[in-house]
Design a protein around this motif. Structure first.
Motif, PDB file in Angstrom:
ATOM      1  N   ILE A   1       0.818  -1.220   0.000  1.00  0.00           N
ATOM      2  CA  ILE A   1       0.000   0.000   0.000  1.00  0.00           C
ATOM      3  C   ILE A   1       0.848   1.264   0.000  1.00  0.00           C
ATOM      4  N   GLN A   2       2.146   1.139   0.310  1.00  0.00           N
ATOM      5  CA  GLN A   2       3.005   2.314   0.362  1.00  0.00           C
ATOM      6  C   GLN A   2       3.359   2.796  -1.044  1.00  0.00           C
ATOM      7  N   ARG A   3       3.669   4.081  -1.143  1.00  0.00           N
ATOM      8  CA  ARG A   3       4.125   4.627  -2.419  1.00  0.00           C
ATOM      9  C   ARG A   3       5.554   4.181  -2.685  1.00  0.00           C
ATOM     10  N   ASP A   4       6.036   4.412  -3.874  1.00  0.00           N
ATOM     11  CA  ASP A   4       7.411   4.068  -4.211  1.00  0.00           C
ATOM     12  C   ASP A   4       8.389   4.943  -3.417  1.00  0.00           C
ATOM     13  N   TYR A   5       9.603   4.452  -3.312  1.00  0.00           N
ATOM     14  CA  TYR A   5      10.668   5.204  -2.647  1.00  0.00           C
ATOM     15  C   TYR A   5      10.898   6.509  -3.399  1.00  0.00           C
ATOM     16  N   ALA A   6      10.915   7.620  -2.651  1.00  0.00           N
ATOM     17  CA  ALA A   6      10.947   8.933  -3.309  1.00  0.00           C
ATOM     18  C   ALA A   6      12.202   9.743  -3.018  1.00  0.00           C
TER      19      ALA A   6
ATOM     20  N   TYR B   1      11.094  -5.161   0.394  1.00  0.00           N
ATOM     21  CA  TYR B   1      10.317  -4.123  -0.282  1.00  0.00           C
ATOM     22  C   TYR B   1       9.188  -4.779  -1.061  1.00  0.00           C
ATOM     23  N   ASP B   2       7.983  -4.699  -0.520  1.00  0.00           N
ATOM     24  CA  ASP B   2       6.858  -5.392  -1.133  1.00  0.00           C
ATOM     25  C   ASP B   2       5.953  -4.486  -1.966  1.00  0.00           C
ATOM     26  N   THR B   3       6.387  -3.259  -2.231  1.00  0.00           N
ATOM     27  CA  THR B   3       5.561  -2.395  -3.079  1.00  0.00           C
ATOM     28  C   THR B   3       5.468  -2.949  -4.497  1.00  0.00           C
ATOM     29  N   ARG B   4       6.564  -3.550  -4.964  1.00  0.00           N
ATOM     30  CA  ARG B   4       6.598  -4.206  -6.280  1.00  0.00           C
ATOM     31  C   ARG B   4       7.523  -5.414  -6.186  1.00  0.00           C
ATOM     32  N   ILE B   5       7.266  -6.436  -6.980  1.00  0.00           N
ATOM     33  CA  ILE B   5       8.139  -7.605  -7.006  1.00  0.00           C
ATOM     34  C   ILE B   5       9.544  -7.205  -7.428  1.00  0.00           C
ATOM     35  N   SER B   6       9.641  -6.318  -8.414  1.00  0.00           N
ATOM     36  CA  SER B   6      10.957  -5.893  -8.908  1.00  0.00           C
ATOM     37  C   SER B   6      11.749  -5.145  -7.837  1.00  0.00           C
TER      38      SER B   6
ATOM     39  N   ARG C   1      11.527  -5.681  -4.603  1.00  0.00           N
ATOM     40  CA  ARG C   1      11.986  -6.711  -3.672  1.00  0.00           C
ATOM     41  C   ARG C   1      13.183  -7.465  -4.247  1.00  0.00           C
ATOM     42  N   GLU C   2      13.109  -7.820  -5.516  1.00  0.00           N
ATOM     43  CA  GLU C   2      14.201  -8.549  -6.158  1.00  0.00           C
ATOM     44  C   GLU C   2      15.488  -7.735  -6.161  1.00  0.00           C
ATOM     45  N   PHE C   3      15.368  -6.448  -6.442  1.00  0.00           N
ATOM     46  CA  PHE C   3      16.551  -5.592  -6.498  1.00  0.00           C
ATOM     47  C   PHE C   3      17.231  -5.513  -5.137  1.00  0.00           C
ATOM     48  N   CYS C   4      16.464  -5.300  -4.071  1.00  0.00           N
ATOM     49  CA  CYS C   4      17.039  -5.206  -2.721  1.00  0.00           C
ATOM     50  C   CYS C   4      17.755  -6.499  -2.345  1.00  0.00           C
ATOM     51  N   GLN C   5      17.145  -7.635  -2.659  1.00  0.00           N
ATOM     52  CA  GLN C   5      17.762  -8.919  -2.348  1.00  0.00           C
ATOM     53  C   GLN C   5      19.049  -9.117  -3.144  1.00  0.00           C
ATOM     54  N   SER C   6      19.052  -8.683  -4.394  1.00  0.00           N
ATOM     55  CA  SER C   6      20.248  -8.829  -5.224  1.00  0.00           C
ATOM     56  C   SER C   6      21.393  -7.945  -4.730  1.00  0.00           C
ATOM     57  N   LEU C   7      21.066  -6.758  -4.244  1.00  0.00           N
ATOM     58  CA  LEU C   7      22.105  -5.881  -3.693  1.00  0.00           C
ATOM     59  C   LEU C   7      22.896  -6.587  -2.595  1.00  0.00           C
ATOM     60  N   ILE C   8      22.181  -7.326  -1.771  1.00  0.00           N
ATOM     61  CA  ILE C   8      22.817  -7.989  -0.628  1.00  0.00           C
ATOM     62  C   ILE C   8      23.525  -9.272  -1.052  1.00  0.00           C
TER      63      ILE C   8
ATOM     64  N   TRP D   1      14.050  -3.743 -14.407  1.00  0.00           N
ATOM     65  CA  TRP D   1      14.120  -2.903 -13.220  1.00  0.00           C
ATOM     66  C   TRP D   1      14.225  -1.419 -13.581  1.00  0.00           C
ATOM     67  N   ASP D   2      14.625  -1.120 -14.805  1.00  0.00           N
ATOM     68  CA  ASP D   2      14.756   0.271 -15.239  1.00  0.00           C
ATOM     69  C   ASP D   2      13.424   1.018 -15.208  1.00  0.00           C
TER      70      ASP D   2
END
Length: 203
Positions: A22-27, A106-111, A113-120, A149-150
């Motif tokens: 329900i949250q907005r995207d990171y701004a 980050y559950d706002t979008r699947i992408s 969440r995937e990006f955050c996991q890949s960073l780690i 992801w772009d």
């Protein structure tokens, strides 16, 4: 209502942190948010250099099933997550500590969440220079970076913030910033659980 003075690291040690759909995207990392981003990072840098604690007021949310869902404070928490990630990478922190960052979801979008996991998870080398979007290019040129992801506003904003953090803190001259963040409570906030008696916030 009693609140709990805590830090990002203490919070993630106790709970998963899930940015709900329900949250907005990171701004904070958006290109047009340059002044706000610079102000926040400069404040952190000043407190770090002066070895002075920085208190960020309130973060509101709900604790359910051992997961904390931010309702207000998402932007600050996400930036602090990226700050912890950057210094864990910069200071070659062992995987036992670094792996705690997997608990930030980050559950706002699947992408997102995937990006955050890949960073780690993935290997990333911090560039030896700053500016000109060098860190963004390092990440985007990795084999695991997905072109889809772009189009994710949160991923785009995170990349901008990662570059901004790198530009601001690469030459800081301290060798143990991660320890200051995780052990010395350099950055703290008041945590208010709106699901406890008195608020009883529903889903």
């Amino acid at each position: 209502m009693a609140t709990n003075n805590t830090t990002f690291w203490n919070l993630i040690d106790s709970y998963k942190i899930s940015i709900p759909i329900i949250q907005r995207d990171y701004a904070q990392g958006r290109e047009e948010e340059f002044e706000k981003r610079e102000k926040f990072l400069n404040k952190i840098l000043k407190h770090l250099k002066n070895n002075d604690k920085l208190h960020l007021d309130f973060v509101y949310g709900r604790v359910k099933d051992n997961t904390f869902y931010p309702i207000d404070g998402q932007q600050r928490i996400t930036t602090i997550f990226l700050l912890h990630w950057y210094f864990a990478l910069k200071e070659n922190i062992d995987n036992t500590q670094k792996s705690k960052l997997y608990r930030f979801i980050y559950d706002t979008r699947i992408s997102s969440r995937e990006f955050c996991q890949s960073l780690i998870k993935e290997e990333i080398e911090i560039p030896a220079t700053t500016g000109e979007g060098v860190f963004i290019e390092v990440i985007k040129n990795k084999f695991w970076y997905r072109s889809k992801w772009d189009t994710d506003p949160t991923v785009k904003a995170m990349l901008v913030m990662i570059q901004a953090i790198h530009d601001k803190f690469f030459d800081i001259g301290f060798s143990s910033v991660f320890a200051q963040l995780t052990n010395d409570k350099l950055i703290s906030f008041e945590l208010l659980d709106l699901g406890v008696t008195g608020f009883e916030l529903t889903d």
